[in-house]
Motif scaffolding. Structure first.
Motif, PDB file in Angstrom:
ATOM      1  N   SER A   1     -20.850   7.790 -38.365  1.00 20.89           N
ATOM      2  CA  SER A   1     -21.383   6.438 -38.536  1.00 20.89           C
ATOM      3  C   SER A   1     -20.840   5.836 -39.817  1.00 20.89           C
ATOM      4  O   SER A   1     -20.404   6.557 -40.722  1.00 20.89           O
TER       5      SER A   1
ATOM      6  N   GLN B   1     -21.832   2.942 -42.817  1.00 20.79           N
ATOM      7  CA  GLN B   1     -22.812   2.054 -43.425  1.00 20.79           C
ATOM      8  C   GLN B   1     -22.123   0.761 -43.847  1.00 20.79           C
ATOM      9  O   GLN B   1     -20.891   0.645 -43.825  1.00 20.79           O
ATOM     10  N   GLN B   2     -22.939  -0.192 -44.286  1.00 18.12           N
ATOM     11  CA  GLN B   2     -22.397  -1.508 -44.647  1.00 18.12           C
ATOM     12  C   GLN B   2     -21.456  -1.405 -45.842  1.00 18.12           C
ATOM     13  O   GLN B   2     -20.378  -2.014 -45.848  1.00 18.12           O
TER      14      GLN B   2
ATOM     15  N   LYS C   1     -19.537  -8.606 -44.513  1.00 19.22           N
ATOM     16  CA  LYS C   1     -20.964  -8.481 -44.213  1.00 19.22           C
ATOM     17  C   LYS C   1     -21.290  -9.068 -42.834  1.00 19.22           C
ATOM     18  O   LYS C   1     -22.029  -8.470 -42.044  1.00 19.22           O
TER      19      LYS C   1
ATOM     20  N   ARG D   1     -22.645  -7.139 -39.429  1.00 25.78           N
ATOM     21  CA  ARG D   1     -23.802  -7.601 -38.650  1.00 25.78           C
ATOM     22  C   ARG D   1     -23.449  -7.801 -37.173  1.00 25.78           C
ATOM     23  O   ARG D   1     -24.251  -7.481 -36.281  1.00 25.78           O
TER      24      ARG D   1
ATOM     25  N   LEU E   1     -23.084  -4.380 -35.280  1.00 24.69           N
ATOM     26  CA  LEU E   1     -24.307  -3.600 -35.050  1.00 24.69           C
ATOM     27  C   LEU E   1     -24.746  -3.719 -33.591  1.00 24.69           C
ATOM     28  O   LEU E   1     -24.611  -4.765 -32.957  1.00 24.69           O
TER      29      LEU E   1
ATOM     30  N   GLY F   1     -32.652  -3.589 -36.068  1.00 27.38           N
ATOM     31  CA  GLY F   1     -33.208  -2.286 -36.442  1.00 27.38           C
ATOM     32  C   GLY F   1     -32.155  -1.239 -36.715  1.00 27.38           C
ATOM     33  O   GLY F   1     -32.469  -0.147 -37.211  1.00 27.38           O
ATOM     34  N   LYS F   2     -30.902  -1.506 -36.372  1.00 25.58           N
ATOM     35  CA  LYS F   2     -29.823  -0.565 -36.611  1.00 25.58           C
ATOM     36  C   LYS F   2     -29.255  -0.813 -38.015  1.00 25.58           C
ATOM     37  O   LYS F   2     -29.151  -1.966 -38.465  1.00 25.58           O
ATOM     38  N   CYS F   3     -28.854   0.290 -38.695  1.00 25.93           N
ATOM     39  CA  CYS F   3     -28.320   0.145 -40.062  1.00 25.93           C
ATOM     40  C   CYS F   3     -26.923   0.729 -40.202  1.00 25.93           C
ATOM     41  O   CYS F   3     -26.380   0.800 -41.307  1.00 25.93           O
ATOM     42  N   ALA F   4     -26.341   1.178 -39.098  1.00 19.02           N
ATOM     43  CA  ALA F   4     -24.998   1.752 -39.150  1.00 19.02           C
ATOM     44  C   ALA F   4     -24.304   1.458 -37.837  1.00 19.02           C
ATOM     45  O   ALA F   4     -24.933   1.233 -36.806  1.00 19.02           O
TER      46      ALA F   4
END
Length: 848
Positions: free
Chosen positions: A517, A519-520, A537, A541, A544, A548-551
């Motif tokens: 995965s 991350q941002q 950024k 977004r 995704l 609720g998803k962060c990766a």
């Protein structure tokens, strides 16, 4: 003296009367002195000639005036119904009848009791009294009505003047007069309406106005006119006691056979005509006026204020109060209903006829002013169908509008994007979940419609699709739905492909820590390193999977690359390369699978499989290939037999290999020539000795068990001279067995004629084969008989028959073949047409 009142005395009556009076003289001398004319009777003229003359003149006068004394008493003396008459009344009577004699003397002479001042009917005339008692008002029994002389009368006149006929006439006349008097009395006592004026007063009294009476009592069906029968029934119900026909003639002024409101209340008719003309000019009919103006609020009633407002809207300036009160059926109410307003509109509303078509509410030109098509379009059925369709469409639109008003779902592109953003966070995430089912980056109209229906979209889906598909490509992409997200993602993917060649390698470079995965902060750092110029950024977004998803993972970058990675395709081949590789794998798998199969695949293995299954090649031919027992095998039957044993080779090439003579038919000789010769030799020797199979069987089956074993068969072969000895005979026995597990053979097993193509004699044919042959013979006879018929049997005779029947081939096409007039003819309709003209040939062949 004259107690019976017949006007004369016999000698016997005279003697009895004198004894009653106490006469003591010589009765005979008295009789002779009184009976001066010696007629054997004494009359009043013999006692008192003056009084006799007076009575005779009086009675003659009365008879001339009244006919008889009883009629004079009832019609003059006692006409007031009293039973007595005084002298003054008698004097008036005498003066009325024109008698000028001594009235006082006659009155006193007629009274039986001199002490009374009145005279009774019995005093006046005892015969009239008795006639009155028996209701003989014509005094027929006393001869008043009899003709003077009957000698000069004819037979029929005498018959008509007998006592019986005169009595019946008198009684009938009395009954008629009694009925007329009773009817006159009833009529005088009846207080009901007896004239047209009384009828109008009755209608006004009972119903308030003539118009209300017309609607509620006379014109009950509301058609605006009364026939004579309806008029009579209505007046009887009202209790009218006058002359109905006279009232009808009085009211039916124009003599058209109907009475209308104009003939009863012209003023009201004029008012209604003006109002209805204004209504028709504004709304078309009265029901539309009620629904659109009077009853538009839906409460079903209208008061005077609302009616006045309505009249003002349609421009009618008549007496509103008078019309409103006249239209109301119940004068105690302050409002009016639809039934009061127009009964025809009420009935039309009840059965859903909002256009009042059944009541003639629509206005159309005269039929003479319309052409044929216009008359057809304006017939009642067409107008009714149009009205029902219009109503159904309006109801459907109203229901749709109501449902849309209640529905809170999205109904346009803007609300759809808001819903997708709210559900998935970004349009790109929504594209992957809702639209990109086939993962080719494009969505057709059908896929778009299915997706929007699953989301509960309530707007026009097709219109939304066309708004998004601005270039009319027939599909939409993420670029059409969200151009900004499409630009960010596609620029990043292009950069990765240019840099690494495929997404799998690109992901390996992006996921430096190998945790699967990103991350941002990792994506932002990698974008700076790769030189990505977009908003990192915003890119993260849009990549995704959802809220609720962060990766992000490899599937978010490219789902196809993820699938290729899972199946070991680290190179991520193109679709064409993948297809070729898959085709090669499938071919190899089929080859391996085919090599594992144990079924026959060529002629050699086919024979081996047949022998393995049936035991011998002869049994295989009889019970596996030639099941019909005809001695030959077509390609279709060969295919069925091959499939039944799971033959996996080329059936056609195998068949050609066996069909040595190229006749498209194979026989047992082509399957196995050696055994064909042996079987033919056995049959030749067997039939040479015994002529038929049945004779041979009777000779062979000595114990009558219907079976023979190997030992018996070897003896039979030796008996008929079959070459080869016992060993050859045993091999032949084995070939004739239907199943190797069976230790004996039967009659049908030794009948090898079907195997080698021999035509058996009649005695050798079984009953089943005989029946089959007879059926074939009958079918052939019918075919020949059918060919002799006069009907068409091929294409040429079919055309000739059509032209003979219809004159030209065009007329035959229009009226016999293409009855649907759609310019083309399917096989089923062609078959029906051929049968209808007696065609007895091959319809399918003719059609082809």
């Amino acid at each position: 003296l004259d107690l019976d009142g017949n006007g004369r005395l016999s000698f016997g009556e005279f003697c009895l009367a004198l004894r009653e009076l106490g006469y003591l003289g010589n009765m005979k001398a008295a009789w002779q002195s009184l009976d001066s004319d010696r007629d054997g009777f004494i009359q009043l003229s013999d006692l008192d000639p003056q009084l006799e003359q007076m009575l005779t003149s009086y009675k003659d006068t009365v008879k001339r005036t009244y006919g008889n004394t009883l009629a004079a008493w009832l019609g003059s003396l006692a006409k007031d119904g009293s039973s007595t008459v005084d002298k003054a009344t008698f004097a008036k009577h005498c003066e009325a009848v024109g008698w000028s004699g001594n009235v006082g003397y006659l009155f006193e002479s007629l009274k039986n009791d001199k002490t009374r001042k009145q005279m009774t009917l019995r005093d006046y005339d005892v015969k009239a009294y008795h006639a009155w008692q028996r209701r003989d008002y014509g005094m027929i029994a006393d001869g008043y009505d009899s003709p003077a002389e009957t000698a000069n009368l004819s037979f029929y006149a005498r018959q008509e003047n007998t006592f019986r006929h005169r009595w019946e006439r008198m009684q009938s006349k009395a009954r008629i007069e009694g009925r007329e008097a009773a009817a006159a009395a009833r009529e005088a006592a009846d207080c009901g309406a007896k004239s047209v004026d009384d009828l109008k007063k009755l209608l006004v009294t009972r119903f308030g106005t003539l118009f209300a009476g017309w609607r509620q009592a006379l014109d009950l069906d509301g058609n605006g006119r009364l026939s004579f029968c309806e008029f009579c029934l209505a007046l009887r119900d009202l209790g009218y006691s006058g002359n109905l026909k006279a009232a009808w003639n009085h009211l039916n002024v124009d003599g058209d056979g109907f009475i209308s409101l104009a003939e009863i209340d012209p003023d009201m008719e004029q008012m209604l005509t003006g109002y209805r003309a204004a209504v028709k000019g504004t709304f078309g009919n009265t029901l539309a006026a009620w629904l659109g103006s009077l009853g538009h609020d839906g409460n079903g009633i209208v008061d005077k204020v609302g009616f006045a407002r309505h009249c003002k809207e349609i421009g009618w300036s008549g007496d509103v109060n008078m019309l409103f009160e006249s239209l109301k059926n119940d004068k105690t109410r302050k409002h009016m209903t639809l039934r009061d307003y127009d009964i025809a509109a009420y009935h039309a509303f009840q059965h859903g006829d909002l256009g009042m078509i059944s009541a003639g509410g629509e206005m159309y030109p005269s039929p003479t002013e319309m052409n044929f098509l216009e008359r057809q379009q304006n017939c009642f059925r067409q107008r009714w169908a149009r009205m029902i369709s219009t109503k159904a469409l309006e109801n459907a639109e109203a229901k749709l509008a109501e449902d849309r008003a209640k529905d809170k779902g999205c109904d346009d592109i803007g609300s759809m994007r808001d819903m997708l953003t709210k559900k998935y966070g970004t349009i790109s995430a929504a594209w992957r979940h809702e639209f990109q089912g086939n993962q080719n980056g494009r969505v057709t109209c059908a896929e778009f419609s299915e997706a929007l229906r699953s989301m509960g979209f309530v707007g026009n889906i097709q219109q939304c699709f066309f708004e998004l598909d601005t270039e009319s490509k027939g599909h939409i992409t993420l670029q059409d739905l969200d151009p900004d997200a499409y630009a960010l993602v596609m620029d990043f993917r292009k950069l990765l492909l240019d840099k690494f060649g495929c997404y799998i390698k690109a992901w390996a470079a992006l996921d430096s820590d190998r945790n699967g995965s990103i991350q941002q902060h990792e994506l932002i750092k990698m974008c700076e390193h790769l030189g990505y110029k977009g908003d990192a950024k915003a890119l993260f977004r849009h990549l995704l999977e959802g809220p609720g998803k962060c990766a992000i993972h490899m599937a978010d970058l490219d789902p196809a690359a993820m699938q290729a990675f899972y199946r070991g395709d680290l190179e991520a081949m193109t679709k064409t390369e993948k297809a070729k590789s898959a085709l090669q794998a499938m071919s190899e798998a089929k080859r391996i699978e085919k090599s594992k199969m144990m079924g026959a695949s060529d002629l050699k293995s086919l024979r081996r499989e047949l022998v393995r299954k049936h035991g011998t090649i002869t049994a295989a031919w009889r019970y596996g290939l030639d099941k019909a027992g005809v001695g030959k095998l077509s390609f279709m039957d060969f295919c069925k037999a091959c499939r039944s044993i799971s033959f996996i080779g080329d059936i056609r090439s195998c068949f050609r290999e066996m069909d040595a003579d190229g006749s498209s038919i194979i026989s047992f000789q082509e399957v196995d020539g050696a055994w064909y010769s042996r079987l033919a030799k056995f049959q030749e020797l067997l039939l040479a000795k015994h002529k038929t199979y049945r004779n041979a069987w009777h000779a062979i089956d000595s114990n009558k068990s219907n079976t023979i074993d190997r030992k018996e068969f070897v003896a039979v072969c030796a008996d008929i001279g079959y070459p080869g000895g016992p060993q050859e005979a045993s091999q032949l026995y084995r070939q004739l067995l239907p199943n190797l597990s069976q230790p004996f053979i039967a009659l049908e097993d030794i009948q090898v004629g079907k195997v080698i193509g021999y035509t058996p004699t009649f005695e050798d044919i079984s009953p089943e084969d005989r029946a089959r042959r007879e059926l074939l013979r009958m079918q052939e006879a019918r075919r020949l008989e059918k060919s002799k018929a006069l009907g068409a049997s091929d294409m040429k005779s079919l055309k000739a028959e059509l032209m003979r029947k219809y004159g030209t081939i065009t007329a035959a096409w229009r009226y016999a073949l293409d009855k649907g007039h759609n310019g083309k003819l399917p096989f089923m309709e062609f078959s029906k047409a051929c049968r209808s003209i007696g065609f007895h040939g091959n319809i399918k062949s003719c059609f082809k």
